[in-house]
Motif scaffolding. Structure first.
Motif, mmCIF file in Angstrom:
data_model
loop_
_atom_site.group_PDB
_atom_site.id
_atom_site.type_symbol
_atom_site.label_atom_id
_atom_site.label_comp_id
_atom_site.label_asym_id
_atom_site.label_seq_id
_atom_site.Cartn_x
_atom_site.Cartn_y
_atom_site.Cartn_z
ATOM 1 N N ILE A 261 -17.635 -6.212 8.258
ATOM 2 C CA ILE A 261 -16.881 -6.372 7.017
ATOM 3 C C ILE A 261 -15.532 -5.670 7.168
ATOM 4 C CG2 ILE A 261 -16.819 -5.883 4.538
ATOM 5 C CD1 ILE A 261 -19.948 -5.629 4.736
ATOM 6 N N ILE A 262 -14.470 -6.425 6.899
ATOM 7 C CA ILE A 262 -13.127 -5.874 6.954
ATOM 8 C C ILE A 262 -12.521 -6.025 5.563
ATOM 9 C CG2 ILE A 262 -10.834 -6.057 7.983
ATOM 10 C CD1 ILE A 262 -12.278 -7.257 10.447
ATOM 11 N N CYS A 263 -12.126 -4.901 4.965
ATOM 12 C CA CYS A 263 -11.536 -4.903 3.634
ATOM 13 C C CYS A 263 -10.033 -4.668 3.753
ATOM 14 C CB CYS A 263 -12.176 -3.817 2.772
ATOM 15 S SG CYS A 263 -13.915 -4.142 2.402
ATOM 16 N N LEU A 264 -9.263 -5.613 3.216
ATOM 17 C CA LEU A 264 -7.807 -5.544 3.304
ATOM 18 C C LEU A 264 -7.212 -5.114 1.972
ATOM 19 C CD1 LEU A 264 -7.091 -8.861 5.259
ATOM 20 C CD2 LEU A 264 -7.534 -6.578 6.180
ATOM 21 N N PHE A 265 -6.272 -4.179 2.050
ATOM 22 C CA PHE A 265 -5.593 -3.646 0.877
ATOM 23 C C PHE A 265 -4.100 -3.790 1.083
ATOM 24 C CE2 PHE A 265 -9.638 -1.616 1.223
ATOM 25 C CZ PHE A 265 -10.067 -1.350 -0.074
ATOM 26 N N GLY A 266 -3.366 -4.067 0.021
ATOM 27 C CA GLY A 266 -1.911 -4.162 0.118
ATOM 28 C C GLY A 266 -1.370 -5.024 -0.994
ATOM 29 N N LYS B 167 -11.524 -0.444 6.822
ATOM 30 C CA LYS B 167 -10.477 -0.549 5.810
ATOM 31 C C LYS B 167 -9.139 -0.681 6.512
ATOM 32 C CE LYS B 167 -8.409 1.986 1.953
ATOM 33 N NZ LYS B 167 -8.486 3.207 1.124
ATOM 34 N N ILE B 168 -8.364 -1.691 6.091
ATOM 35 C CA ILE B 168 -7.022 -1.880 6.646
ATOM 36 C C ILE B 168 -6.049 -2.009 5.474
ATOM 37 C CG2 ILE B 168 -5.541 -3.256 8.133
ATOM 38 C CD1 ILE B 168 -8.061 -4.253 9.569
ATOM 39 N N GLU B 169 -5.072 -1.108 5.440
ATOM 40 C CA GLU B 169 -4.040 -1.131 4.404
ATOM 41 C C GLU B 169 -2.739 -1.627 5.020
ATOM 42 O OE1 GLU B 169 -4.014 2.537 1.688
ATOM 43 O OE2 GLU B 169 -5.076 3.201 3.495
ATOM 44 N N LEU B 170 -2.096 -2.567 4.346
ATOM 45 C CA LEU B 170 -0.797 -3.066 4.782
ATOM 46 C C LEU B 170 0.248 -2.608 3.777
ATOM 47 C CD1 LEU B 170 -3.061 -5.533 5.495
ATOM 48 C CD2 LEU B 170 -1.076 -6.131 6.853
ATOM 49 N N ILE B 171 1.288 -1.931 4.282
ATOM 50 C CA ILE B 171 2.269 -1.288 3.419
ATOM 51 C C ILE B 171 3.672 -1.751 3.817
ATOM 52 C CG2 ILE B 171 3.223 0.957 2.725
ATOM 53 C CD1 ILE B 171 0.309 2.006 3.761
ATOM 54 N N PHE B 172 4.452 -2.188 2.818
ATOM 55 C CA PHE B 172 5.831 -2.606 3.068
ATOM 56 C C PHE B 172 6.656 -1.462 3.617
ATOM 57 C CE2 PHE B 172 4.836 -5.750 -0.284
ATOM 58 C CZ PHE B 172 5.280 -6.904 0.342
ATOM 59 N N GLY C 160 12.985 -3.912 5.757
ATOM 60 C CA GLY C 160 13.096 -5.161 6.515
ATOM 61 C C GLY C 160 11.768 -5.885 6.550
ATOM 62 N N SER C 161 11.400 -6.396 7.706
ATOM 63 C CA SER C 161 10.140 -7.141 7.829
ATOM 64 C C SER C 161 9.029 -6.264 8.407
ATOM 65 C CB SER C 161 10.355 -8.379 8.705
ATOM 66 O OG SER C 161 10.801 -7.973 9.983
ATOM 67 N N LEU C 162 9.254 -4.967 8.445
ATOM 68 C CA LEU C 162 8.252 -4.065 9.009
ATOM 69 C C LEU C 162 7.103 -3.842 8.036
ATOM 70 C CD1 LEU C 162 10.533 -1.246 10.513
ATOM 71 C CD2 LEU C 162 9.650 -3.283 11.652
ATOM 72 N N ARG C 163 5.914 -3.636 8.601
ATOM 73 C CA ARG C 163 4.732 -3.282 7.819
ATOM 74 C C ARG C 163 4.033 -2.123 8.519
ATOM 75 N NH1 ARG C 163 7.036 -6.554 5.328
ATOM 76 N NH2 ARG C 163 6.291 -8.427 4.309
ATOM 77 N N LYS C 164 3.629 -1.140 7.725
ATOM 78 C CA LYS C 164 2.749 -0.103 8.261
ATOM 79 C C LYS C 164 1.330 -0.619 8.065
ATOM 80 C CE LYS C 164 3.215 4.341 7.217
ATOM 81 N NZ LYS C 164 3.050 5.615 6.475
ATOM 82 N N ILE C 165 0.519 -0.524 9.108
ATOM 83 C CA ILE C 165 -0.877 -0.947 9.028
ATOM 84 C C ILE C 165 -1.736 0.276 9.297
ATOM 85 C CG2 ILE C 165 -2.641 -2.522 9.906
ATOM 86 C CD1 ILE C 165 -0.393 -4.439 10.711
#
Length: 160
Positions: free
Chosen positions: A27-32, A121-126, A129-134
């Motif tokens: 199970i992979i839970c995505l947040f963002g 848990k994987i969080e994607l953060i703006f 530019g087009s960069l994302r912190k994961i």
């Protein structure tokens, strides 16, 4: 573990690396926030499981899309439109989570008290530019091992 994705293709590549280490019932839970790259990461995971990228679209109006033509079944959830746990419970989501496939849940924060006990848990953060912190974190032994394998693999590829 934290990474910086520089592009959509980067995010998909990270998803492919994750997929290499997945097993049935993971199970992979995505947040963002909206537009942070959750669907792109899900596409990358699906591609890593040998599912055609074009088949993986944000399932916002369907809630769950099931894909069976890959290495493992792939259950792609999008809980964005659900307002409460009762609505989520009503779709029978738990039947998928512990089945023979991989579950990727976008908008996992909507699960609240229904959140599985163990998951990646994987969080994607703006970022500018087009960069994302994961940001990755693991709950449970299986997911700590999974995260360790992903970290080793990504370290070799990206030298982060």
């Amino acid at each position: 573990m934290e990474l910086i994705s520089k592009s959509v293709n980067d995010t998909k590549s990270i998803g492919k690396v994750i997929a290499k280490h997945l097993k049935a019932a993971d199970i992979i839970c995505l947040f963002g926030e909206l537009g942070s790259g959750k669907t792109m990461l899900a596409k990358g995971i699906a591609m890593g499981l040998k599912i055609k990228e074009s088949k993986v679209i944000s399932p916002t109006f369907v809630l769950i899309r099931e894909h069976y033509k890959g290495i493992l079944p792939f259950y792609h959830f999008d809980l964005y439109r659900l307002k409460n746990e009762c609505e989520i419970a009503a779709i029978g989501y738990e039947e998928y989570l512990y089945d023979d496939g991989v579950s990727v849940i976008e908008w996992a924060d909507r699960l609240k008290s229904l959140m599985p006990r163990y998951f990646l848990k994987i969080e994607l953060i703006f970022k500018p530019g087009s960069l994302r912190k994961i940001k990755f974190s693991a709950s449970g032994l299986r997911y700590k091992e999974l995260l360790s394998k992903i970290n080793e693999d990504i370290s070799r590829r990206y030298h982060h």
